[in-house]
Design a protein around this motif. Structure first.
Motif, PDB file in Angstrom:
ATOM      1  N   THR A 394      44.833  38.084  36.622  1.00  0.00           N
ATOM      2  CA  THR A 394      44.385  37.134  35.600  1.00  0.00           C
ATOM      3  C   THR A 394      44.127  37.867  34.284  1.00  0.00           C
ATOM      4  O   THR A 394      43.754  39.042  34.269  1.00  0.00           O
ATOM      5  CB  THR A 394      43.095  36.445  36.044  1.00  0.00           C
ATOM      6  OG1 THR A 394      42.107  37.444  36.316  1.00  0.00           O
ATOM      7  CG2 THR A 394      43.327  35.599  37.278  1.00  0.00           C
ATOM      8  N   ARG A 396      41.924  38.420  30.967  1.00  0.00           N
ATOM      9  CA  ARG A 396      40.559  38.202  30.489  1.00  0.00           C
ATOM     10  C   ARG A 396      40.402  38.548  29.005  1.00  0.00           C
ATOM     11  O   ARG A 396      39.581  37.936  28.324  1.00  0.00           O
ATOM     12  CB  ARG A 396      39.575  39.050  31.300  1.00  0.00           C
ATOM     13  CG  ARG A 396      39.544  38.692  32.777  1.00  0.00           C
ATOM     14  CD  ARG A 396      38.913  37.324  33.007  1.00  0.00           C
ATOM     15  NE  ARG A 396      38.935  36.955  34.407  1.00  0.00           N
ATOM     16  CZ  ARG A 396      38.045  37.336  35.320  1.00  0.00           C
ATOM     17  NH1 ARG A 396      37.061  38.157  34.953  1.00  0.00           N
ATOM     18  NH2 ARG A 396      38.131  36.940  36.559  1.00  0.00           N
ATOM     19  N   SER A 397      41.168  39.531  28.515  1.00  0.00           N
ATOM     20  CA  SER A 397      40.967  39.981  27.137  1.00  0.00           C
ATOM     21  C   SER A 397      42.275  40.507  26.561  1.00  0.00           C
ATOM     22  O   SER A 397      43.129  41.039  27.288  1.00  0.00           O
ATOM     23  CB  SER A 397      39.892  41.070  27.083  1.00  0.00           C
ATOM     24  OG  SER A 397      39.636  41.462  25.763  1.00  0.00           O
ATOM     25  N   GLY A 411      42.471  42.550  32.526  1.00  0.00           N
ATOM     26  CA  GLY A 411      42.006  41.423  33.310  1.00  0.00           C
ATOM     27  C   GLY A 411      41.557  41.742  34.709  1.00  0.00           C
ATOM     28  O   GLY A 411      41.004  42.815  34.992  1.00  0.00           O
ATOM     29  N   GLY A 412      41.825  40.780  35.612  1.00  0.00           N
ATOM     30  CA  GLY A 412      41.259  40.807  36.946  1.00  0.00           C
ATOM     31  C   GLY A 412      41.749  41.914  37.846  1.00  0.00           C
ATOM     32  O   GLY A 412      41.083  42.254  38.825  1.00  0.00           O
ATOM     33  N   ASN A 437      37.227  44.806  37.852  1.00  0.00           N
ATOM     34  CA  ASN A 437      37.464  43.548  37.140  1.00  0.00           C
ATOM     35  C   ASN A 437      37.197  43.768  35.656  1.00  0.00           C
ATOM     36  O   ASN A 437      36.046  43.933  35.241  1.00  0.00           O
ATOM     37  CB  ASN A 437      36.549  42.449  37.703  1.00  0.00           C
ATOM     38  CG  ASN A 437      36.933  41.071  37.210  1.00  0.00           C
ATOM     39  OD1 ASN A 437      37.796  40.926  36.353  1.00  0.00           O
ATOM     40  ND2 ASN A 437      36.287  40.056  37.758  1.00  0.00           N
ATOM     41  N   THR A 439      36.779  42.894  31.687  1.00  0.00           N
ATOM     42  CA  THR A 439      36.241  41.728  30.982  1.00  0.00           C
ATOM     43  C   THR A 439      36.460  41.757  29.477  1.00  0.00           C
ATOM     44  O   THR A 439      36.479  40.700  28.849  1.00  0.00           O
ATOM     45  CB  THR A 439      34.740  41.599  31.253  1.00  0.00           C
ATOM     46  OG1 THR A 439      34.078  42.811  30.849  1.00  0.00           O
ATOM     47  CG2 THR A 439      34.472  41.346  32.735  1.00  0.00           C
ATOM     48  N   SER A 440      36.594  42.931  28.869  1.00  0.00           N
ATOM     49  CA  SER A 440      36.736  42.985  27.409  1.00  0.00           C
ATOM     50  C   SER A 440      37.561  44.197  27.006  1.00  0.00           C
ATOM     51  O   SER A 440      37.635  45.197  27.734  1.00  0.00           O
ATOM     52  CB  SER A 440      35.366  43.028  26.720  1.00  0.00           C
ATOM     53  OG  SER A 440      34.629  44.155  27.162  1.00  0.00           O
ATOM     54  N   ASN A 455      32.975  44.244  34.358  1.00  0.00           N
ATOM     55  CA  ASN A 455      31.853  43.393  34.754  1.00  0.00           C
ATOM     56  C   ASN A 455      30.674  44.193  35.285  1.00  0.00           C
ATOM     57  O   ASN A 455      29.602  43.641  35.514  1.00  0.00           O
ATOM     58  CB  ASN A 455      32.303  42.366  35.794  1.00  0.00           C
ATOM     59  CG  ASN A 455      32.852  43.026  37.050  1.00  0.00           C
ATOM     60  OD1 ASN A 455      33.048  44.247  37.082  1.00  0.00           O
ATOM     61  ND2 ASN A 455      33.115  42.233  38.075  1.00  0.00           N
ATOM     62  N   LYS A 484      27.539  42.565  32.665  1.00  0.00           N
ATOM     63  CA  LYS A 484      28.938  42.394  32.267  1.00  0.00           C
ATOM     64  C   LYS A 484      29.127  42.599  30.765  1.00  0.00           C
ATOM     65  O   LYS A 484      28.379  42.071  29.949  1.00  0.00           O
ATOM     66  CB  LYS A 484      29.420  40.996  32.645  1.00  0.00           C
ATOM     67  CG  LYS A 484      30.882  40.747  32.320  1.00  0.00           C
ATOM     68  CD  LYS A 484      31.295  39.325  32.627  1.00  0.00           C
ATOM     69  CE  LYS A 484      30.691  38.372  31.633  1.00  0.00           C
ATOM     70  NZ  LYS A 484      31.254  37.010  31.745  1.00  0.00           N
ATOM     71  N   ASP A 486      30.669  41.760  27.490  1.00  0.00           N
ATOM     72  CA  ASP A 486      31.297  40.562  26.951  1.00  0.00           C
ATOM     73  C   ASP A 486      32.015  40.816  25.634  1.00  0.00           C
ATOM     74  O   ASP A 486      32.908  40.045  25.259  1.00  0.00           O
ATOM     75  CB  ASP A 486      30.250  39.468  26.725  1.00  0.00           C
ATOM     76  CG  ASP A 486      29.655  38.980  28.023  1.00  0.00           C
ATOM     77  OD1 ASP A 486      30.418  38.491  28.876  1.00  0.00           O
ATOM     78  OD2 ASP A 486      28.424  39.094  28.193  1.00  0.00           O
TER      79      ASP A 486
END
Length: 564
Positions: A394, A396-397, A411-412, A437, A439-440, A455, A484, A486
């Motif tokens: 996935t 995510r950023s 991403g994931g 995982n 996240t940014s 995360n 996490k 962000d």
């Protein structure tokens, strides 16, 4: 009947025969008294009217004098709504001491001296010599000679005092002191003066003044016309490095103090001119503020009734603002035409949310995070989808490189992908060390570094060339966050990296990139950042804006940078 009573009618008849009025003395006295009362009432009303007219005239004259003083201050002192000029902390600190509300300084400064005390003596000594050289005014205001200004009453005029207990000064003296302060704050540019060249053709032999200011004028141009016609860099800036340990900053009035948000702030961003700031959040409003550090006036507000804003971003060319939320469409706001367009849903796609996106540095492409590892590429001109990219995990950023030719995704699956935007293919993929995982993600303005957050609160900083060359070990692993990650953001010269987590109060750290150490005095212990959600640095590095979940945009000035 007596003789007297008999003679009275005779006498009255005789007076009537002669035409005399018997009751005349009584009537005359009464009429005279009435006339006197009327005259006294008229005189009193006239006196009252005159007093009232004089009072109104005095008030009108006072208002006119106040307006003229404000015009004169704005003319000599510059617009009060102009952006904050850096490098003048002493004058600003004096204003802060007098007013007591606009600024908060976290460092102690030297004793502040009046601008006029430093320049008044030299100005008075050279006044007679320069009177012949100065241009004569076109007109002279007679009211200026009779005007008295109370410089002890207004906070921002107290710096003009010669003595501590001085208050009233004359109009010409007030003008002279304003001119002295203006000359102090805006020194002349020596190299731009035509008569500053020496006999040998150079501009000046002594370079100490330029070197002290961190700039040296190029010496290859001997003719002013030749110098002005070239577009080459004429100033070589000194390489002053930001020191680790303590960050020098000042707290300014909130950027959105004129109109705070009713919901969490999800996006703050400076326009490329460094004067305009956008703030957007879940209250469905996009607000623009003119940032000067003092008033931060609100310029405009736009309400989107069907889209709580999750992200808003200027196009790098400054012409439009892209807004998105948890919807299958997005908005485009044209700054020139003040027009809002609704775009979407995208043809052939079933995404229910377009809340995460990035804009390419050349303002040609918008990359949206899609479902199931897809990256949707949309043209900024046609607002139509022009292609897709596909990750294994996935998305995510996203982050574009400085030239816009490459796109990084994270991403994931914990992998960092590098995409070639010309061929729209992945040319490199590698795992972020220790990440399960992602996240940014963000890249530095010069393209040399990129940072990846997970995360678990871990942030890894990589040299991009070494990462592409096969070296998987990060330059530095920052472990100061426990929740996490962000948000990540480099400042304009990549000397500061901001790392943020919105899940914990005050969870925002500033990393000194050259040494990869966290500034120990940030966040400030006596201030609350609440739950930070977004952050941006101004193009020149002088301002830092932080949006939090309380609907405020906190504004700070970084003293190391002299430009906004």
């Amino acid at each position: 009947m007596s003789l007297i009573s008999q003679n009275v009618p005779f006498v009255n008849k005789a007076k009537k025969a002669k035409g005399e009025n018997v009751d005349e003395p009584l009537n005359l006295q009464a009429s005279e008294d009435a006339e006197h009362e009327k005259e006294s009432e008229v005189d009193i009303s006239r006196i009252k009217k005159r007093k009232k007219a004089r009072k109104e005239q005095d008030e009108k004259l006072a208002l006119e004098q106040e307006r003229e003083m404000k015009k004169l201050e704005n003319f000599l002192f510059g617009s009060l709504y102009s952006p904050l000029e850096f490098g003048k902390e002493e004058e600003e600190a004096q204003d802060g001491i007098d007013g007591g509300t606009d600024f908060f300084f976290d460092r102690s400064g030297n004793d502040i001296l009046s601008v006029y005390e430093e320049d008044a003596e030299a100005l008075e000594k050279s006044k007679e010599k320069e009177e012949s050289k100065l241009r004569k005014p076109v007109w002279a205001d007679e009211e200026e000679e009779r005007t008295k200004v109370n410089i002890g009453k207004v906070n921002r005029l107290r710096k003009l005092r010669k003595e501590e207990d001085e208050s009233l000064i004359s109009g010409p003296e007030y003008v002279a002191r304003l001119r002295a302060q203006h000359a102090k704050l805006n020194p002349g540019t020596e190299w731009a003066q035509l008569d500053s060249r020496t006999a040998g053709g150079g501009y000046y032999d002594d370079e100490s003044s330029d070197e002290e200011n961190g700039a040296v004028l190029a010496r290859t141009y001997n003719d002013v016309d030749e110098l002005l016609r070239t577009n080459e860099d004429l100033v070589v800036k000194s390489s002053v490095k930001l020191l680790p340990g303590l960050l020098e900053f000042s707290r300014l009035i909130d950027a959105n103090a004129r109109e705070p948000s009713n919901g969490p702030i999800n996006s703050v961003q400076f326009h490329r001119n460094a004067q305009l700031l956008l703030a957007a959040g879940l209250d469905r409003r996009l607000r623009f503020f003119q940032i000067d550090g003092r008033r931060n006036a609100k310029i405009q507000s736009i309400f989107l009734d069907d889209c709580p804003i999750r992200k808003a971003s200027f196009l790098p060319d400054g012409s439009q603002v892209i807004l998105s939320g948890r919807r299958n469409f997005f908005y485009s706001f044209d700054l020139v035409q003040a027009k809002v367009d609704k775009i979407g849903p995208l043809v052939g796609r079933e995404e229910k949310s377009l809340e995460v996106f990035e804009v390419s540095p050349d303002s040609s492409t918008i990359a949206f995070v899609g479902n199931e590892g897809y990256i949707l590429l949309v043209s900024t001109k046609s607002k139509e989808m022009i292609g897709t990219l596909k990750m294994n995990g996935t998305v995510r950023s996203l982050a574009f490189t400085d030239d816009g030719r490459q796109l990084l995704s994270f991403g994931g699956d914990g992998q960092v992908y590098h995409w070639d935007m010309r061929t729209r293919s992945c040319f490199h993929k590698a795992a972020d060390e220790g990440c399960i995982n992602g996240t940014s993600l963000c890249t530095s303005p010069n393209g040399a570094l990129f940072a990846a957050g997970s995360n678990s609160g871990i942030v890894n900083v990589y040299n991009r060339d070494e990462f592409l060359g096969g070296k998987r070990k990060p330059i530095k692993t920052v472990e100061n966050l426990t929740t996490k990650v962000d948000f990540l953001k480099f400042n304009n010269d990549a000397q500061i990296l901001a790392i943020c987590s919105s899940m914990k109060k005050n969870s925002l750290k500033l990393v000194h990139v050259p040494s990869f150490t966290v500034f120990s005095n940030w966040p400030p212990p006596n201030m609350s950042l609440h739950y930070p959600r977004c952050l941006d640095f101004s193009p020149g590095g002088g301002f830092m804006a932080i949006g939090n979940a309380a609907g405020k945009v906190l504004l700070y000035k970084l003293h190391h940078y002299s430009h906004a």
